[in-house]
Design a protein around this motif. Structure first.
Motif, PDB file in Angstrom:
ATOM      1  N   ARG A  35       0.879  -1.153   0.098  1.00  0.00           N
ATOM      2  CA  ARG A  35       0.020  -0.026   0.019  1.00  0.00           C
ATOM      3  C   ARG A  35       0.974   1.128   0.048  1.00  0.00           C
ATOM      4  O   ARG A  35       0.513   2.396  -0.582  1.00  0.00           O
ATOM      5  CB  ARG A  35      -0.935   0.164   1.225  1.00  0.00           C
ATOM      6  CG  ARG A  35      -1.898   1.239   1.426  1.00  0.00           C
ATOM      7  CD  ARG A  35      -2.742   1.078   2.528  1.00  0.00           C
ATOM      8  NE  ARG A  35      -1.909   1.377   3.632  1.00  0.00           N
ATOM      9  CZ  ARG A  35      -1.985   2.570   3.935  1.00  0.00           C
ATOM     10  NH1 ARG A  35      -2.245   3.982   3.504  1.00  0.00           N
ATOM     11  NH2 ARG A  35      -1.274   2.796   5.353  1.00  0.00           N
ATOM     12  N   ARG A 370      -0.705  -4.453   8.263  1.00  0.00           N
ATOM     13  CA  ARG A 370      -1.645  -3.862   8.095  1.00  0.00           C
ATOM     14  C   ARG A 370      -1.645  -2.666   7.550  1.00  0.00           C
ATOM     15  O   ARG A 370      -2.285  -1.814   7.051  1.00  0.00           O
ATOM     16  CB  ARG A 370      -2.612  -3.886   9.325  1.00  0.00           C
ATOM     17  CG  ARG A 370      -3.297  -5.176   9.766  1.00  0.00           C
ATOM     18  CD  ARG A 370      -4.375  -4.923  10.925  1.00  0.00           C
ATOM     19  NE  ARG A 370      -3.671  -4.940  12.101  1.00  0.00           N
ATOM     20  CZ  ARG A 370      -3.205  -5.982  12.846  1.00  0.00           C
ATOM     21  NH1 ARG A 370      -3.319  -7.119  12.489  1.00  0.00           N
ATOM     22  NH2 ARG A 370      -2.491  -5.703  13.875  1.00  0.00           N
ATOM     23  N   ASP A 373       0.999  -3.492   3.753  1.00  0.00           N
ATOM     24  CA  ASP A 373       0.643  -4.374   2.539  1.00  0.00           C
ATOM     25  C   ASP A 373      -0.764  -3.622   2.047  1.00  0.00           C
ATOM     26  O   ASP A 373      -1.645  -3.276   2.679  1.00  0.00           O
ATOM     27  CB  ASP A 373       0.394  -5.506   2.993  1.00  0.00           C
ATOM     28  CG  ASP A 373       1.835  -6.219   3.285  1.00  0.00           C
ATOM     29  OD1 ASP A 373       2.874  -5.802   2.885  1.00  0.00           O
ATOM     30  OD2 ASP A 373       1.866  -7.306   4.070  1.00  0.00           O
ATOM     31  N   ASP A 375      -4.520  -4.145   0.479  1.00  0.00           N
ATOM     32  CA  ASP A 375      -5.611  -5.075   0.544  1.00  0.00           C
ATOM     33  C   ASP A 375      -5.960  -5.232  -1.059  1.00  0.00           C
ATOM     34  O   ASP A 375      -6.559  -4.542  -1.776  1.00  0.00           O
ATOM     35  CB  ASP A 375      -6.910  -4.397   1.256  1.00  0.00           C
ATOM     36  CG  ASP A 375      -8.229  -5.585   1.256  1.00  0.00           C
ATOM     37  OD1 ASP A 375      -8.265  -6.063   0.179  1.00  0.00           O
ATOM     38  OD2 ASP A 375      -8.750  -5.144   2.093  1.00  0.00           O
ATOM     39  N   LYS A 378      -9.876  -4.644  -2.148  1.00  0.00           N
ATOM     40  CA  LYS A 378     -10.291  -3.336  -2.218  1.00  0.00           C
ATOM     41  C   LYS A 378      -9.496  -2.501  -3.384  1.00  0.00           C
ATOM     42  O   LYS A 378     -10.108  -1.649  -3.927  1.00  0.00           O
ATOM     43  CB  LYS A 378      -9.640  -2.687  -0.829  1.00  0.00           C
ATOM     44  CG  LYS A 378     -10.254  -1.172  -0.748  1.00  0.00           C
ATOM     45  CD  LYS A 378      -9.790  -1.063   0.689  1.00  0.00           C
ATOM     46  CE  LYS A 378     -10.222   0.605   0.870  1.00  0.00           C
ATOM     47  NZ  LYS A 378      -9.836   1.164   2.486  1.00  0.00           N
ATOM     48  N   GLU A 379      -8.185  -2.817  -3.401  1.00  0.00           N
ATOM     49  CA  GLU A 379      -7.500  -2.025  -4.644  1.00  0.00           C
ATOM     50  C   GLU A 379      -7.882  -2.229  -5.895  1.00  0.00           C
ATOM     51  O   GLU A 379      -8.020  -1.309  -6.831  1.00  0.00           O
ATOM     52  CB  GLU A 379      -5.916  -2.218  -4.312  1.00  0.00           C
ATOM     53  CG  GLU A 379      -4.885  -1.330  -4.991  1.00  0.00           C
ATOM     54  CD  GLU A 379      -5.069   0.236  -4.372  1.00  0.00           C
ATOM     55  OE1 GLU A 379      -5.086   1.316  -5.391  1.00  0.00           O
ATOM     56  OE2 GLU A 379      -5.419   0.041  -3.304  1.00  0.00           O
TER      57      GLU A 379
END
Length: 412
Positions: A35, A370, A373, A375, A378-379
């Protein structure tokens, strides 16, 4: 209507650029799995994540450190297992030698095995190593770093487990052979082995054959009474052997610093069996360790030539000495038991440490994940949205570019 600025097209182009940038970021996150790929993605999250990564890697290395510590302890404890076996055999021999069904020659044979076992104790203590560090000679003082941060240490020390520290080495022995000086044609003392009893030298029947005032000069008490033999070192115990015009005796000196084994001394140096200089002397009589302070050996008189000396095991050459040796060896067994128990406790502690470190690293890794990294589900939703918006903006940009065409109708 204006043609110099197509505001609709400009607006649509701006939205298209925003959508393309967002789509590019979506693709970067999906392809890297992260992320946060750069500080701009989440400045605070990056800082927190990097701090967590340092802790995680430190914890994982601490686990390895603890495992290496267990390996070191197991190496030392494995050697002490053999030390225990040797001491048990020495105790068994002492019990056997304490029984008067054995003759002096029997005890001499038992003493030979005791001497060899004592040498092996010294060898094990001097050569047991882990990563070139000696473990059982009393010098190991270690610090195991078992945490991710400063001062998260476990200090460990291992005592001297060699024969001298355990109390099962004997005196220093120096064998000396001198001329038996005869006065007259007859030999006062026949060839044979005689026993030193204080200031008297006795035959097997207990008859005094020679006497001494200082343990060095012995004068015959039978026959012509003038025959003598003179040692440079005092013979206070053991036997003196007369053979072929020579007298051979073994001088004993209190041992306070030498391990069991063979040594060579001359007027200036004391060497071990490997030829390494371990002590020096300025007078050929007192030998000090290389540190210049510890006295290794003190003789009754200075020597002038190279001479061999030996250090054996605890004395079991008589009933009384063998009887006393049983308690000494038992104390040595208990000392080794205490050291092994201490090492076992350290090992058990480190095993719990490893479990704790593993749990901490796992939970911290989950927290860092969390933050860092992406998701993927969702991405992917964001990517789909931004991709559709980009396609729509592209289509609208084409429509916006057609708006100025209406001006041409006014110019006809």
């Amino acid at each position: 209507m204006i043609i110099n600025h197509n505001i609709s097209a400009l607006n649509t182009y701006r939205q298209l650029s925003i959508n393309n940038t967002a789509t590019a970021k979506n693709l970067e996150k999906l392809s890297s799995g992260l992320r946060i790929n750069r500080a701009g993605d989440d400045a605070a999250g990056l800082a927190i994540s990097e701090k967590m990564r340092g802790q995680i890697r430190g914890l994982n290395m601490a686990v390895k450190n603890a495992q290496d510590g267990i390996s070191l302890i197991q190496t030392a404890e494995g050697a002490l297992n053999e030390t225990h076996a040797i001491l048990q055999r020495m105790r068994e021999l002492a019990v056997q030698a304490a029984n008067d069904t054995n003759t002096a020659s029997d005890r001499a044979e038992l003493q030979k095995e005791i001497d060899q076992l004592a040498e092996e104790l010294s060898r094990i203590g001097n050569t047991t190593e882990f990563n070139t560090q000696k473990l059982l000679n009393g010098t190991f003082q270690g610090t195991f770093h078992i945490g991710a941060n400063e001062q998260q240490n476990l200090k460990i020390s291992i005592g001297d487990m060699r024969g001298l520290a355990l109390g099962v080495t004997g005196n220093v022995k120096l064998e000396e052979t001198v001329n038996y000086n005869k006065v007259g044609s007859a030999t006062d003392i026949a060839d044979g082995v005689y026993f030193v009893d204080g200031t008297d030298l006795k035959d097997a029947d207990g008859n005094v054959v020679a006497t001494t005032a200082d343990g060095k000069t012995w004068t015959a008490k039978i026959g012509e009474g003038d025959d003598t033999f003179v040692f440079t070192q005092a013979i206070d115990s053991g036997t003196i052997r007369i053979s072929g015009g020579k007298a051979t005796g073994v001088a004993e000196f209190t041992n306070t610093a030498l391990q069991a084994g063979s040594y060579t001394i001359d007027s200036t140096t004391l060497k071990d069996s490997n030829g390494n200089v371990i002590g020096t002397s300025t007078d050929g009589q007192t030998y000090k360790a290389l540190d210049g302070t510890t006295i290794l050996l003190t003789l009754d008189a200075a020597i002038t030539a190279a001479t061999n000396i030996t250090v054996g095991g605890i004395d079991i050459s008589s009933q009384s000495s063998a009887d006393a040796a049983i308690t000494v060896i038992q104390n040595a067994i208990e000392k080794v038991s205490a050291e092994r128990s201490k090492l076992g406790a350290y090992q058990n502690r480190l095993e719990h440490t490893i479990n704790n470190l593993g749990t901490s690293a796992e939970n911290l890794q989950a927290a860092e994940s969390r933050i860092r990294d992406v998701d993927m589900a969702k991405e992917m939703m964001e990517f789909t949205k931004n991709s559709i918006l980009a396609q729509a903006a592209t289509a609208m940009l084409a429509q916006a570019n057609q708006v100025p065409q209406g001006v041409l109708q006014l110019l006809r």
